[in-house]
Design a protein around this motif. Structure first.
Motif, PDB file in Angstrom:
ATOM      1  N   HIS A  49       0.889  -1.203  -0.239  1.00  0.00           N
ATOM      2  CA  HIS A  49      -0.021   0.033  -0.200  1.00  0.00           C
ATOM      3  C   HIS A  49       0.812   1.230   0.065  1.00  0.00           C
ATOM      4  CE1 HIS A  49      -3.900  -2.144   1.101  1.00  0.00           C
ATOM      5  NE2 HIS A  49      -2.882  -3.122   1.178  1.00  0.00           N
ATOM      6  N   HIS A  51       1.910   5.345  -1.129  1.00  0.00           N
ATOM      7  CA  HIS A  51       1.397   6.872  -1.491  1.00  0.00           C
ATOM      8  C   HIS A  51       2.652   7.882  -1.402  1.00  0.00           C
ATOM      9  CE1 HIS A  51      -1.077  10.704  -0.366  1.00  0.00           C
ATOM     10  NE2 HIS A  51      -0.656  10.553  -1.437  1.00  0.00           N
ATOM     11  N   LYS A  53       4.083  10.563  -1.272  1.00  0.00           N
ATOM     12  CA  LYS A  53       3.422  12.220  -1.489  1.00  0.00           C
ATOM     13  C   LYS A  53       4.475  13.004  -1.697  1.00  0.00           C
ATOM     14  CE  LYS A  53       2.610  11.380   3.124  1.00  0.00           C
ATOM     15  NZ  LYS A  53       2.264  10.961   4.531  1.00  0.00           N
ATOM     16  N   HIS A  90       1.006  11.888  -7.576  1.00  0.00           N
ATOM     17  CA  HIS A  90       1.143  11.442  -6.077  1.00  0.00           C
ATOM     18  C   HIS A  90      -0.084  10.115  -5.718  1.00  0.00           C
ATOM     19  CE1 HIS A  90       4.150  14.301  -5.257  1.00  0.00           C
ATOM     20  NE2 HIS A  90       3.362  15.353  -6.000  1.00  0.00           N
ATOM     21  N   ASP A  91      -0.373   9.558  -6.806  1.00  0.00           N
ATOM     22  CA  ASP A  91      -1.299   8.424  -6.698  1.00  0.00           C
ATOM     23  C   ASP A  91      -1.122   7.476  -5.532  1.00  0.00           C
ATOM     24  OD1 ASP A  91      -2.457   9.037  -9.623  1.00  0.00           O
ATOM     25  OD2 ASP A  91      -0.557   8.925  -9.496  1.00  0.00           O
ATOM     26  N   LYS A  92      -2.323   7.554  -4.730  1.00  0.00           N
ATOM     27  CA  LYS A  92      -2.245   6.366  -3.845  1.00  0.00           C
ATOM     28  C   LYS A  92      -2.767   4.977  -4.553  1.00  0.00           C
ATOM     29  CE  LYS A  92      -4.158   8.831   0.359  1.00  0.00           C
ATOM     30  NZ  LYS A  92      -5.008   8.828   1.397  1.00  0.00           N
ATOM     31  N   HIS A  93      -1.776   3.890  -4.143  1.00  0.00           N
ATOM     32  CA  HIS A  93      -1.916   2.784  -5.034  1.00  0.00           C
ATOM     33  C   HIS A  93      -1.583   1.486  -4.204  1.00  0.00           C
ATOM     34  CE1 HIS A  93       2.265   3.868  -5.702  1.00  0.00           C
ATOM     35  NE2 HIS A  93       2.515   2.686  -5.929  1.00  0.00           N
ATOM     36  N   HIS A 117       9.550   2.646   3.195  1.00  0.00           N
ATOM     37  CA  HIS A 117       8.500   3.364   3.189  1.00  0.00           C
ATOM     38  C   HIS A 117       7.720   3.462   4.604  1.00  0.00           C
ATOM     39  CE1 HIS A 117       8.096   0.798  -0.579  1.00  0.00           C
ATOM     40  NE2 HIS A 117       7.748   2.004  -0.928  1.00  0.00           N
ATOM     41  N   THR A 120       2.465   5.523   6.141  1.00  0.00           N
ATOM     42  CA  THR A 120       1.643   6.032   4.941  1.00  0.00           C
ATOM     43  C   THR A 120       1.820   5.282   3.716  1.00  0.00           C
ATOM     44  OG1 THR A 120       2.725   8.120   4.136  1.00  0.00           O
ATOM     45  CG2 THR A 120       1.166   8.123   6.509  1.00  0.00           C
ATOM     46  N   ALA A 122       4.932   6.275   2.174  1.00  0.00           N
ATOM     47  CA  ALA A 122       5.648   7.194   1.407  1.00  0.00           C
ATOM     48  C   ALA A 122       7.231   7.103   1.812  1.00  0.00           C
ATOM     49  CB  ALA A 122       5.050   8.554   1.670  1.00  0.00           C
TER      50      ALA A 122
END
Length: 133
Positions: A49, A51, A53, A90-93, A117, A120, A122
């Motif tokens: 997961h 993101h 940012k 900055h797509d959440k994926h 990471h 979050t 990132a």
């Protein structure tokens, strides 16, 4: 001119190992190119997961199979050799590997070297650099 060998870099502090993946950072902020370049392995069965940012990323699949899910609209895109996905907003994926995937990744701004990471999904904007070559 900068010349690096992937096999040698994999045996150095340029290789970062984390849960579900490893990344060999071949080009970093300290190289003053304005982007970083990595060869990343996503392990079979991983579900990441993410993101970014603080960074934009382009990811090209060299080998393996999986998918990337855009959390903005739920669209799932298959990933296989020859596919590139670009995180231009900055797509959440969610990145999933059904077979181990080898990916070529470019980050802007460039990574320093030792990023993993955060909670979050990132990378921090400033991190500990890899020292020397």
């Amino acid at each position: 001119m900068i010349v690096r060998n992937l096999k040698e870099a994999e045996q150095s502090e340029r290789k970062i190992v984390s849960e579900g993946w490893d990344s060999t950072r071949l080009l970093l902020k300290g190289d003053n190119m304005g982007f970083s370049f990595h060869i990343t392995t996503i392990f079979e069965g991983a579900e990441l997961h993410l993101h970014y940012k603080n960074h934009l990323e382009s990811v090209y699949c060299i080998s393996g199979e999986g998918s990337v899910e855009d959390l903005a609209d739920g669209t799932v895109h298959p990933i296989e050799p020859g596919v590139i996905y670009i995180l231009d907003k900055h797509d959440k994926h969610i990145l999933r590997a059904t077979k181990e995937m080898k990916m070529a990744c470019v980050f802007n701004p460039p990574l320093h070297g030792k990023e993993v990471h955060d909670e979050t999904g990132a990378y921090a904007l400033e991190a500990e650099p890899v020292s020397g070559d």
